[in-house]
Design a protein around this motif. Sequence first.
Motif, short mmCIF file in Angstrom:
data_model
loop_
_atom_site.label_atom_id
_atom_site.label_comp_id
_atom_site.label_asym_id
_atom_site.label_seq_id
_atom_site.Cartn_x
_atom_site.Cartn_y
_atom_site.Cartn_z
N TYR A 148 4.12 4.02 11.18
CA TYR A 148 3.01 4.93 11.36
C TYR A 148 2.76 5.76 10.11
CZ TYR A 148 2.79 4.22 16.41
OH TYR A 148 2.62 3.68 17.66
N ASP A 149 1.50 6.03 9.85
CA ASP A 149 1.08 6.88 8.74
C ASP A 149 1.53 6.40 7.37
OD1 ASP A 149 -0.19 8.60 10.58
OD2 ASP A 149 1.72 9.59 10.97
N SER A 150 1.92 5.12 7.27
CA SER A 150 2.33 4.56 5.99
C SER A 150 1.10 4.12 5.21
CB SER A 150 3.25 3.36 6.23
OG SER A 150 3.50 2.70 5.01
N GLU A 151 1.18 4.16 3.90
CA GLU A 151 0.11 3.68 3.04
C GLU A 151 0.27 2.18 2.77
OE1 GLU A 151 -2.54 5.46 2.08
OE2 GLU A 151 -1.74 7.07 3.32
N GLU A 152 1.40 1.61 3.18
CA GLU A 152 1.67 0.20 2.96
C GLU A 152 1.00 -0.64 4.04
OE1 GLU A 152 5.57 -2.69 2.96
OE2 GLU A 152 5.82 -0.59 2.41
N TRP A 153 0.33 -1.73 3.62
CA TRP A 153 -0.37 -2.60 4.55
C TRP A 153 0.34 -3.94 4.64
CZ3 TRP A 153 -4.48 -1.19 7.50
CH2 TRP A 153 -5.05 0.05 7.20
#
Length: 182
Positions: free
Chosen positions: A2-7
């Motif tokens: 959650y809320d990670s910038e990694e896709w």
Amino acid sequence: MYDSEEWCSPPQIEIIRISEVFNPIVNNAYYQQLSQMQEVWGTDRQPIPEMSRAIPIRTAWDRNRMNEVLLFHGCKWDSLFGILRRGFDPRLGGINTGAAFGIGCYFTTVASKADAYTERWEEWEGRPNCEIPADLRCLLVARVALGEIFELREADASLRRPPTGAAPGPIKTRLYKAIDGN
């Protein structure tokens, strides 16, 4: 996360059918248990930050909130048909897949996490001889009353029910005293 910038790559999924299953016996048992929770606690339960992305449910506007949400549950086909007939049975939770946080029913806000516990139709040894796509998997969306929470810092497979009270220190995982409905 959650809320990670990694896709990550998009999931390779095709939704074939969405079905509502209504079992009046299980449904009535859910509402009875929910009513007992409301009477025992007498006030709204504290909102759970991790459930901010879950779809909230409110059974009755004039009763206390018991952190009711829609959550995903993944399981094998044998377990699925038992759940549809009798509802979730926390006494059996974790028998087939392990129970890092004790015996109970496990739910998640993340469909891909629940999907990891499903099996393809062709992998099920007990499947009836019928025309079902070999890659078909089934994921349940369940109505769950989480009630009160207990914060746990590490896995404990020996648990048979959620402990009471709060654990000090940093939180790694949360256990929820939950009841489920359909």
